[in-house]
Design an enzyme around this catalytic site. Structure first.
Site, PDB file in Angstrom:
ATOM      1  N   HIS A   1       0.762  -1.210  -0.263  1.00 13.12           N
ATOM      2  CA  HIS A   1      -0.102  -0.194   0.126  1.00 13.12           C
ATOM      3  C   HIS A   1       0.738   1.197  -0.140  1.00 13.12           C
ATOM      4  O   HIS A   1       1.980   1.064   0.590  1.00 13.12           O
ATOM      5  CB  HIS A   1      -0.956   0.084   1.091  1.00 13.12           C
ATOM      6  CG  HIS A   1      -1.834   0.912   1.191  1.00 13.12           C
ATOM      7  ND1 HIS A   1      -2.704   1.471   0.373  1.00 13.12           N
ATOM      8  CD2 HIS A   1      -1.823   2.181   2.226  1.00 13.12           C
ATOM      9  CE1 HIS A   1      -3.209   2.433   0.518  1.00 13.12           C
ATOM     10  NE2 HIS A   1      -2.857   2.964   1.652  1.00 13.12           N
TER      11      HIS A   1
ATOM     12  N   CYS B   1      -3.421   3.220  -5.764  1.00 14.35           N
ATOM     13  CA  CYS B   1      -2.684   4.237  -4.569  1.00 14.35           C
ATOM     14  C   CYS B   1      -1.292   4.534  -4.913  1.00 14.35           C
ATOM     15  O   CYS B   1      -1.052   5.544  -4.371  1.00 14.35           O
ATOM     16  CB  CYS B   1      -2.683   3.261  -3.046  1.00 14.35           C
ATOM     17  SG  CYS B   1      -2.046   1.886  -2.999  1.00 14.35           S
TER      18      CYS B   1
END
Length: 178
Positions: A39, A129
């Site tokens: 992430h 992301c």
């Protein structure tokens, strides 16, 4: 050593490296190692990051959910880095600095702050992301993670096509009447 030298020395893709996560500076890219994926967030300062979380999940659930990878919409959130990381590990990783020039830090932060609370489209391969935070830092969305995934999908597709053609050739040769 300046922050770009420091960051580029941490640009390895091996999450098992013993390097400390580094002392994030405003505008730095933060790579968070989840069990099945990475992430990405952008460090704003004072312990806060900006990142994408799924629209349909609570903040706490969104931080570690694999469901976030398959979401089609995301919300831009400002959160504490330590809360987003949880029990996972992270590092400062400005790995694209060698071929993309970072925007001035004040511009990166300003661009990020304007987006807080907004809903954006999310696509694992085209707008994830990592694309989001690199767009803020460099003015261009880049994702090595997505490029690798597209390459793997292409390889599987090519292999399936090859096996299909080979199967077709093999079937034809078995079905000849003589």
């Amino acid at each position: 050593m300046d922050k770009y030298e420091r960051s580029s020395t941490m640009a390895s893709n091996d999450p098992e490296l013993p390097d400390p996560p580094g002392d994030p500076q405003p505008g730095d890219l933060i790579e968070i190692f989840r069990p099945a994926y990475q992430h990405w967030a952008l460090y704003l300062g004072d312990g806060y990051i900006i990142n994408l979380t799924p629209v349909d999940e609570s903040q706490a659930a969104a931080m570690s959910s694999v469901k976030s990878v398959f979401s089609r919409k995301a919300v831009v959130r400002m959160q504490l880095l330590k809360e987003v990381v949880g029990s996972d590990s992270y590092r400062v990783n400005n790995k694209y600095d060698h071929n993309h020039t970072p925007l001035p830090v004040c511009e990166i932060i300003q661009r990020a702050q304007v987006l807080i609370g907004q809903e954006v489209s999310y696509d694992l391969l085209g707008s994830n992301c990592e694309h989001f935070v690199t767009l803020l830092r460099y003015g261009e969305g880049v994702s090595e993670q997505a490029t690798r995934a597209i390459g793997a999908i292409s390889l599987v597709t090519a292999a399936a096509s090859a096996f299909s053609v080979l199967g077709l050739i093999n079937t034809r040769s078995r079905n000849r009447p003589f």
